[in-house]
Design an enzyme around this catalytic site. Structure first.
Site, PDB file in Angstrom:
ATOM      1  N   CYS A   1      89.455   2.868  65.709  1.00 54.80           N
ATOM      2  CA  CYS A   1      89.916   3.093  64.394  1.00 54.80           C
ATOM      3  C   CYS A   1      91.522   2.990  64.109  1.00 54.80           C
ATOM      4  CB  CYS A   1      89.717   4.549  64.015  1.00 54.80           C
ATOM      5  SG  CYS A   1      87.800   4.851  63.845  1.00 54.80           S
TER       6      CYS A   1
ATOM      7  N   HIS B   1      96.111   6.162  63.611  1.00 58.97           N
ATOM      8  CA  HIS B   1      94.858   6.141  63.236  1.00 58.97           C
ATOM      9  C   HIS B   1      94.585   5.749  61.733  1.00 58.97           C
ATOM     10  CE1 HIS B   1      90.686   7.742  62.609  1.00 58.97           C
ATOM     11  NE2 HIS B   1      90.464   7.721  63.718  1.00 58.97           N
TER      12      HIS B   1
ATOM     13  N   ASP C   1      99.796  14.480  61.979  1.00 63.16           N
ATOM     14  CA  ASP C   1      98.638  14.527  62.207  1.00 63.16           C
ATOM     15  C   ASP C   1      98.232  14.748  63.753  1.00 63.16           C
ATOM     16  OD1 ASP C   1      96.144  13.352  63.105  1.00 63.16           O
ATOM     17  OD2 ASP C   1      96.164  11.285  62.710  1.00 63.16           O
TER      18      ASP C   1
ATOM     19  N   LYS D   1      87.506  18.275  67.220  1.00 62.11           N
ATOM     20  CA  LYS D   1      88.099  17.667  68.259  1.00 62.11           C
ATOM     21  C   LYS D   1      88.715  18.829  68.930  1.00 62.11           C
ATOM     22  CE  LYS D   1      89.452  13.228  65.935  1.00 62.11           C
ATOM     23  NZ  LYS D   1      88.682  12.168  66.606  1.00 62.11           N
TER      24      LYS D   1
ATOM     25  N   GLN E   1      94.976  14.649  67.744  1.00 63.17           N
ATOM     26  CA  GLN E   1      94.697  14.546  69.253  1.00 63.17           C
ATOM     27  C   GLN E   1      95.394  15.573  70.004  1.00 63.17           C
ATOM     28  OE1 GLN E   1      92.345  12.888  70.832  1.00 63.17           O
ATOM     29  NE2 GLN E   1      91.783  11.649  68.913  1.00 63.17           N
TER      30      GLN E   1
HETATM   31  C1  PLP Z   1      94.956  10.334  65.592  1.00 60.48           C
HETATM   32  C2  PLP Z   1      93.533  10.684  64.736  1.00 60.48           C
HETATM   33  N1  PLP Z   1      93.905  10.906  63.352  1.00 60.48           N
HETATM   34  C3  PLP Z   1      92.804  11.319  62.691  1.00 60.48           C
HETATM   35  C4  PLP Z   1      91.599  11.210  62.908  1.00 60.48           C
HETATM   36  C5  PLP Z   1      90.672  11.524  62.004  1.00 60.48           C
HETATM   37  O1  PLP Z   1      89.901  12.781  62.361  1.00 60.48           O
HETATM   38  P1  PLP Z   1      88.635  13.104  61.405  1.00 60.48           P
HETATM   39  O2  PLP Z   1      87.529  11.708  61.378  1.00 60.48           O
HETATM   40  O3  PLP Z   1      87.710  14.087  62.338  1.00 60.48           O
HETATM   41  O4  PLP Z   1      89.037  13.301  60.132  1.00 60.48           O
HETATM   42  C6  PLP Z   1      91.261  10.918  64.368  1.00 60.48           C
HETATM   43  C7  PLP Z   1      89.974  10.757  64.742  1.00 60.48           C
HETATM   44  O5  PLP Z   1      89.457   9.988  65.544  1.00 60.48           O
HETATM   45  C8  PLP Z   1      92.480  10.834  65.147  1.00 60.48           C
HETATM   46  O6  PLP Z   1      92.239  10.393  66.205  1.00 60.48           O
END
Ligand code: PLP
Lengths: 138, 404
Positions: free
Chosen positions: B363, B122, B199, B225, B202
Site C-alpha cells: 500500500c 502509506h 499518521d 492495528k 504503525q
Molecule cells: C502507515 C499506515 N498509515 C495508514 C494506514 C491505513 O490504516 P486503515 O486502513 O486502518 O485506515 C496503514 C494501514 O496499513 C498504515 O500502515
C-alpha cells in the site's frame, strides 16, 4: 488437440505427486520451461488485471483455433501461465467458450495449491474466454 | 510480569490449526490479532446493554453512553491529550486523515500554498492530500527520506518556508519499521506556522505516544492495528484546530438546534461525529487499550526488542536476503527481498507452510520505488510472537529458496 485431452494429461501429471512440495516443483519446472514472451508483447494492453505479480497474455486465433502465449515475473505464476498455455493452445474457439473453471478442481489446483485464490488464475482464464467470445461475436 | 505463554493464550486465534498444524502470524502491521478481553467486550455490549448513545432516557442507554464516553477518557490518557473533546472517534486512520484533508485544509489553504509529504507514506497519507491539494490548487512537495525510510531532516529544513502550510508524515514506517523524529519536525514546522499531522497507524501498538510532548497538531490511528476491532479509529486534534474544522458528515447527534430551514452545529466532539457511531467498536477499542496498559509498554518494548534483534541477525546471516534497511528497525517490521525471486513466490510458499506475511507494494507504491524495489516480503512481528517462530520462519525461508 482438444481441451479434454489436454486436461487429462495435466491432471494425471499432477496426480503423480503426493506432497505439496513436489506439486510446486512441477509447476515451477513448467514455468521455467515456458518460452519467454518477447519484450514487445510485455505492454500494458497485454497485462492481466487482478494478479499480484505482472502477467501478460497474448491471444491469437488462426483457423478457428486459439494460440496463446504468456509470461509473468513471478515463477509460480509463470508456471500457471504455462499450464493454461498447455490447456488451451490449439483448442477450437467453440470448445473453449464452453469450458468453465471447474477444471481447476479436477487438476487438484484448488485443493492442493492454496495460492489459486490470489494469483489471478481466474482473471487469466476470463481473459482467454473473453477473447474467444469476442471473436465469435464478430 | 510478562509471561509469553499466558499472553499467547489471551489471543484465541493463535491456537488455531490449519492442516493440523499451528500457524505463524507475521502480518501484524496489516492488522493485529484480538485478545479475548476485546472479543468479550464487543460481545458483552450486544448481549447485555445494546442501545444507542446520547439519546435514550432509559437504563440501557445510560450504560452504553457511559461506556462510550469512558472510552474517550481511556483514549485521551493513552495519547496523553489534554481534553476529552480533542479525541474524535472515526472509522479508522484513513477516515481521520480524510477529515483533516477535506475539513481543515480547505478552511485556510490558498492557491500556491505548499504541503510537505514524506516519500515513504502509506497511500492513506498520500492520496487524500493529492486530491485535496488539486482542488485547492496547492502544491505537494515530497520530502526525501534517508536510507532507512525516515525523513531526511536536512532536506526538510531546506524545503520548509513560509509557503508551507501543512506537513503530513508517519510516526513509524509500515515498510522499514523506523521512526521519524516527530518532535523536531513539529518544532521546526511551528516556527514556520505550519501544521503537522502524524499518521500513527504503525506506532500505537509498539510504543507509548504522547501527543503533548510531540506537540503535533493532529494524530491518527486505527483500532484494528492495536488489538481493537476493525472499523474504529481515532483523530486527535488540538482543540482550537478541531473547532475550526468543518465536518465531512452532517446529520443527527452533531447539531445544536435544528429548524426546517437551518441548523447550528453542536459542540466538540459531537460536531465531528455525525450519526450513530460504531459503539461496539469504540468500546472494544477501550478494552484493547486497557489490555495494552495491563502489559505495559516497557514490557512490550523489551519483548519486541528481543524479537527484532533475533530476526535482524537471522536475516543478516542469510546472504541471499536483501533487506530494505541498513540499520535494525525500532519496531519489529522487516521488509526484504530474496535476491532474484519475486516476493509473490516467496509469500505463496510461506503460506503453504502456514506462515502469514505480506507481499507486494504494501500500500505504498511510491515508497517501494524509493527503496529501489518492485515489491517486498514483509514480516511484521508483535509481542505475542516467539523466538521459536522466528527460527521456524528462517528455516521455512531456506526451504522456499531451495524450491525456487
Ligand atoms: C502507515 C499506515 N498509515 C495508514 C494506514 C491505513 O490504516 P486503515 O486502513 O486502518 O485506515 C496503514 C494501514 O496499513 C498504515 O500502515
Amino acid at each position: 488437440m482438444s481441451f479434454e485431452i489436454n486436461k487429462s494429461v495435466i491432471v494425471s501429471d499432477f496426480n503423480l505427486f503426493d506432497s505439496w512440495e513436489e506439486r510446486y516443483e512441477h509447476l515451477i519446472d513448467l514455468g521455467k520451461s515456458l518460452e519467454p514472451l518477447d519484450l514487445d508483447f510485455k505492454n500494458n494492453s497485454n497485462l492481466v488485471e487482478g494478479c499480484q505479480a505482472n502477467v501478460w497474455l497474448v491471444c491469437e486465433i488462426k483457423n478457428e483455433k486459439l494460440n496463446v502465449m504468456g509470461d509473468s515475473d513471478a515463477i509460480i505464476t509463470r508456471g500457471l501461465v504455462a499450464l493454461l498455455v498447455r490447456l488451451f493452445n490449439n483448442c477450437s474457439v467453440k470448445e473453449i467458450i464452453h469450458t468453465n473453471n471447474s477444471f481447476l478442481d479436477e487438476i487438484g489446483l484448488n485443493k492442493h495449491l492454496s495460492m489459486t485464490r490470489s494469483n489471478g488464475i481466474n482473471a487469466m482464464i476470463k481473459k482467454i474466454h473473453e477473447y474467444c467470445l469476442n471473436y465469435i461475436k464478430k | 510480569m510478562f509471561e509469553l505463554k499466558k499472553i499467547r493464550s489471551d489471543f484465541p486465534i493463535l491456537s488455531k490449526k490449519r492442516n493440523e498444524k499451528s500457524f505463524i502470524y507475521f502480518d501484524n502491521a496489516a492488522t493485529t490479532q484480538k485478545p479475548q478481553e476485546v472479543i468479550n467486550e464487543v460481545c458483552d455490549f450486544y448481549t447485555h446493554y445494546n442501545s444507542n448513545i446520547e439519546r435514550g432516557m432509559y437504563f440501557l442507554a445510560d450504560e452504553s453512553t457511559k461506556k462510550f464516553n469512558d472510552t474517550r477518557s481511556i483514549v485521551r490518557s493513552f495519547l496523553n491529550a489534554k481534553l476529552n473533546e480533542e479525541i474524535i472517534f472515526t472509522s479508522g486512520c484513513t477516515q481521520s486523515i480524510n477529515m483533516v484533508c477535506f475539513g481543515f485544509l480547505n478552511t485556510f489553504i490558498k492557491p500556491g500554498d505548499q504541503i510537505l509529504i514524506g516519500k515513504m507514506e502509506h497511500h492513506a497519507n498520500l492520496v487524500p492530500w493529492q486530491i485535496a491539494s488539486n482542488r485547492l490548487k496547492a502544491k505537494i512537495i515530497p520530502l526525501e527520506s534517508s536510507e532507512n525510510g525516515v525523513i531526511d531532516m536536512s532536506d526538510f529544513k531546506k524545503k520548509i518556508n513560509s509557503k508551507v502550510k501543512f506537513i503530513a508524515i508517519q510516526h513509524i514506517s509500515n515498510i522499514t519499521g523506523h521512526e521519524n523524529n516527530i518532535q523536531e519536525i513539529c518544532s521546526i514546522a511551528h516556527q514556520h506556522n505550519a501544521f503537522v499531522l502524524v499518521d500513527g497507524a504503525q506506532a500505537v501498538s509498539h510504543k507509548s505516544v504522547n501527543v503533548h510532548s510531540l506537540n503535533c497538531d493532529f494524530y491518527c490511528f486505527s483500532g484494528h492495528k492495536c488489538f481493537g476491532p476493525t472499523g474504529v479509529g481515532v483523530l486527535y486534534g488540538k482543540k482550537d484546530l478541531l473547532l475550526r474544522m468543518t465536518p465531512l458528515l452532517f446529520g443527527g447527534n452533531m447539531i445544536g438546534r435544528v429548524s426546517f430551514s437551518n441548523s447550528s452545529l453542536g459542540d466538540l466532539p459531537q460536531k465531528l461525529e455525525a450519526g450513530t457511531p460504531n459503539i461496539a467498536g469504540v468500546i472494544g477499542l477501550g478494552a484493547a487499550i486497557n489490555y495494552i496498559s495491563s502489559l505495559g509498554f516497557n514490557n512490550i518494548k523489551l519483548a519486541e526488542k528481543l524479537l527484532a534483534e533475533k530476526m535482524w541477525s537471522a536475516l543478516k546471516a542469510m546472504n541471499n536476503i536483501a533487506l530494505s534497511i541498513k540499520a535494525p528497525p525500532q519496531s519489529p517490521v522487516f521488509s526484504f527481498n530474496v535476491k532474484g525471486i519475486h516476493s509473490y513466490d516467496v509469500g505463496t510458499l510461506l503460506d503453504e507452510m502456514n506462515i502469514c506475511v505480506r507481499t507486494g507494494s504494501l500500500c505504498a507504491q511510491p515508497a517501494i520505488k524509493e527503496l529501489n524495489s518492485t515489491g517486498f516480503v514483509r514480516a511484521s512481528l508483535c509481542f505475542y510472537n516467539t523466538e521459536e517462530e522466528i527460527e521456524l520462519f528462517v528455516s521455512a525461508l531456506k526451504k522456499v529458496i531451495k524450491l525456487l
